[in-house]
Design a protein around this motif. Structure first.
Motif, PDB file in Angstrom:
ATOM      1  N   ASN A 165      51.316  -4.028  58.997  1.00  0.00           N
ATOM      2  CA  ASN A 165      52.454  -4.743  59.582  1.00  0.00           C
ATOM      3  C   ASN A 165      52.263  -5.109  61.051  1.00  0.00           C
ATOM      4  OD1 ASN A 165      54.870  -4.583  57.445  1.00  0.00           O
ATOM      5  ND2 ASN A 165      53.732  -2.659  57.362  1.00  0.00           N
ATOM      6  N   VAL A 166      51.416  -4.383  61.752  1.00  0.00           N
ATOM      7  CA  VAL A 166      51.189  -4.667  63.163  1.00  0.00           C
ATOM      8  C   VAL A 166      49.881  -5.443  63.355  1.00  0.00           C
ATOM      9  CG1 VAL A 166      50.861  -3.686  65.462  1.00  0.00           C
ATOM     10  CG2 VAL A 166      52.493  -2.630  63.866  1.00  0.00           C
ATOM     11  N   PHE A 167      48.824  -4.955  62.737  1.00  0.00           N
ATOM     12  CA  PHE A 167      47.525  -5.596  62.893  1.00  0.00           C
ATOM     13  C   PHE A 167      47.317  -6.725  61.884  1.00  0.00           C
ATOM     14  CE2 PHE A 167      46.977  -1.278  64.545  1.00  0.00           C
ATOM     15  CZ  PHE A 167      46.544  -1.568  65.829  1.00  0.00           C
ATOM     16  N   GLY A 168      48.203  -6.850  60.935  1.00  0.00           N
ATOM     17  CA  GLY A 168      48.179  -7.986  60.021  1.00  0.00           C
ATOM     18  C   GLY A 168      47.024  -8.026  59.044  1.00  0.00           C
ATOM     19  N   VAL A 169      46.587  -6.877  58.566  1.00  0.00           N
ATOM     20  CA  VAL A 169      45.528  -6.850  57.547  1.00  0.00           C
ATOM     21  C   VAL A 169      46.062  -7.492  56.272  1.00  0.00           C
ATOM     22  CG1 VAL A 169      44.046  -5.365  56.146  1.00  0.00           C
ATOM     23  CG2 VAL A 169      44.499  -4.784  58.537  1.00  0.00           C
ATOM     24  N   PRO A 170      45.359  -8.442  55.682  1.00  0.00           N
ATOM     25  CA  PRO A 170      45.855  -9.139  54.490  1.00  0.00           C
ATOM     26  C   PRO A 170      46.099  -8.200  53.316  1.00  0.00           C
ATOM     27  CG  PRO A 170      43.970 -10.292  55.444  1.00  0.00           C
ATOM     28  CD  PRO A 170      44.058  -8.973  56.145  1.00  0.00           C
ATOM     29  N   GLU A 171      47.072  -8.568  52.484  1.00  0.00           N
ATOM     30  CA  GLU A 171      47.431  -7.750  51.338  1.00  0.00           C
ATOM     31  C   GLU A 171      46.271  -7.583  50.364  1.00  0.00           C
ATOM     32  OE1 GLU A 171      50.243  -6.257  49.971  1.00  0.00           O
ATOM     33  OE2 GLU A 171      51.400  -6.393  51.822  1.00  0.00           O
ATOM     34  N   TYR A 172      45.465  -8.631  50.201  1.00  0.00           N
ATOM     35  CA  TYR A 172      44.376  -8.538  49.236  1.00  0.00           C
ATOM     36  C   TYR A 172      43.253  -7.621  49.726  1.00  0.00           C
ATOM     37  CZ  TYR A 172      41.838 -11.921  52.177  1.00  0.00           C
ATOM     38  OH  TYR A 172      41.201 -12.551  53.214  1.00  0.00           O
ATOM     39  N   VAL A 173      43.251  -7.328  51.034  1.00  0.00           N
ATOM     40  CA  VAL A 173      42.262  -6.400  51.591  1.00  0.00           C
ATOM     41  C   VAL A 173      42.796  -4.973  51.537  1.00  0.00           C
ATOM     42  CG1 VAL A 173      40.965  -5.716  53.649  1.00  0.00           C
ATOM     43  CG2 VAL A 173      41.248  -8.142  53.089  1.00  0.00           C
ATOM     44  N   PHE A 174      43.989  -4.789  52.066  1.00  0.00           N
ATOM     45  CA  PHE A 174      44.617  -3.462  52.048  1.00  0.00           C
ATOM     46  C   PHE A 174      46.122  -3.661  51.906  1.00  0.00           C
ATOM     47  CE2 PHE A 174      45.954   0.716  53.468  1.00  0.00           C
ATOM     48  CZ  PHE A 174      44.959   1.536  52.952  1.00  0.00           C
ATOM     49  N   PRO A 175      46.706  -3.321  50.770  1.00  0.00           N
ATOM     50  CA  PRO A 175      48.116  -3.605  50.509  1.00  0.00           C
ATOM     51  C   PRO A 175      49.049  -2.752  51.356  1.00  0.00           C
ATOM     52  CG  PRO A 175      47.225  -2.254  48.763  1.00  0.00           C
ATOM     53  CD  PRO A 175      46.070  -2.625  49.638  1.00  0.00           C
ATOM     54  N   SER A 176      50.251  -3.243  51.571  1.00  0.00           N
ATOM     55  CA  SER A 176      51.257  -2.508  52.331  1.00  0.00           C
ATOM     56  C   SER A 176      51.857  -1.396  51.470  1.00  0.00           C
ATOM     57  CB  SER A 176      52.372  -3.457  52.784  1.00  0.00           C
ATOM     58  OG  SER A 176      53.034  -4.012  51.655  1.00  0.00           O
ATOM     59  N   MET A 177      52.558  -0.483  52.128  1.00  0.00           N
ATOM     60  CA  MET A 177      53.193   0.614  51.403  1.00  0.00           C
ATOM     61  C   MET A 177      54.229   0.091  50.418  1.00  0.00           C
ATOM     62  SD  MET A 177      53.676   3.752  54.115  1.00  0.00           S
ATOM     63  CE  MET A 177      54.307   2.759  55.465  1.00  0.00           C
ATOM     64  N   SER A 178      54.955  -0.944  50.796  1.00  0.00           N
ATOM     65  CA  SER A 178      55.966  -1.503  49.897  1.00  0.00           C
ATOM     66  C   SER A 178      55.327  -2.108  48.647  1.00  0.00           C
ATOM     67  CB  SER A 178      56.792  -2.563  50.633  1.00  0.00           C
ATOM     68  OG  SER A 178      55.962  -3.615  51.110  1.00  0.00           O
TER      69      SER A 178
END
Length: 271
Positions: free
Chosen positions: A35-48
């Motif tokens: 959420n801060v560094f903006g790593v893409p979802e397809y690379v590393f998904p968010s907790m949600s």
């Protein structure tokens, strides 16, 4: 002389809070990463996203089905591995000559136990229950076997002689002296063996076993669903911790701790 006892009250009170803090710090790092560094979802998904994937699997019944199948496979292979490991461990451990003879074999097979046998297991048994059972057994047996031999060999002979002096027979020596004395090492073998067996099972499922948590992760990788992959990995990790906590630690606190076996060992160290 002071008797030392390992009880729940002797465990540091900060153990659980420190663990909670570590988990919270990990969650904070995860949140910042996505959420801060903006790593893409397809690379590393968010907790949600991972939570949504877990919820989806739970509501569809896939999570329960795969978890049940993996645990049943683990139970079958682990029970066979523990029983055979302890039985053969006692047979070898009671003979110094046998211990010397099998030690090189134990060292050799322990180094390749578990995952390394999966290709051969696939050739022998295919992708069915027999394959996963063999792989799990292989991951459990040699660790339990080696630790049982170690535990039996470490029991002082004077204890057995005391039982014989009091009129006891060999069966009484096994029941009252050797088994309780070897149990801490046996439980160590079971704890380590369960970790090996759990990893071996997941690897076997990844390589083609029908259903199971490993196959869930494999299917998610096929469709590049990193949220499902991480959800599966988290489920595997949590179950691994629960298995160790609920099974091995539960047995340990009701045997070696209650019997005072651990207390005796700690007292010897203090002296």
């Amino acid at each position: 002389m002071t008797t030392l006892r390992l009880t729940s009250s002797s465990i540091p009170a900060l153990g659980i809070p420190v663990s909670v803090v570590a988990i919270l710090l990990l969650a904070l790092f995860w949140f910042a990463l996505t959420n801060v560094f903006g790593v893409p979802e397809y690379v590393f998904p968010s907790m949600s996203s991972v939570a949504a994937a877990l919820l989806e699997a739970a509501l569809s019944g896939r999570l329960l089905d795969d978890t049940s199948i993996s645990l049943l496979r683990l139970l079958l292979g682990a029970v066979i591995g523990i029983v055979t490991g302890i039985a053969f461990g006692f047979l070898v451990g009671l003979s110094r000559t046998a211990r010397i003879a099998v030690e090189p074999l134990i060292n050799a097979f322990s180094g390749i136990a578990g995952i390394a046998w999966i290709p051969l297991a696939l050739a022998w048994f295919g992708t069915g229950l027999a394959m996963s059972t063999f792989v799990i057994w292989n991951g459990m047996f040699f660790v339990v076997f080696a630790n049982t031999i170690l535990g039996v060999s470490r029991v002082p002979p004077a204890y057995a002689q005391a039982i014989f002096t009091l009129g006891g027979d060999r069966r009484e020596v096994l029941r009252s002296v050797i088994f309780p004395g070897a149990l801490p090492d046996i439980l160590t073998g079971v704890r380590v063996g369960l970790a090996f067996a759990w990893r071996s099972l997941i690897a076997a499922e990844l390589m083609g076993s029908p259903m199971g948590l490993g196959q869930w992760v494999n299917e998610a990788a096929t469709y590049q669903r990193t949220d499902r992959i991480l959800a599966g990995c988290m489920t595997i990790a949590v179950l691994g911790v629960l298995l160790e906590t609920l099974l091995v630690s539960w047995v340990a606190h009701r045997t070696v701790v209650r019997w005072g076996t651990v207390a005796v060992a700690e007292e010897r160290k203090a002296l």
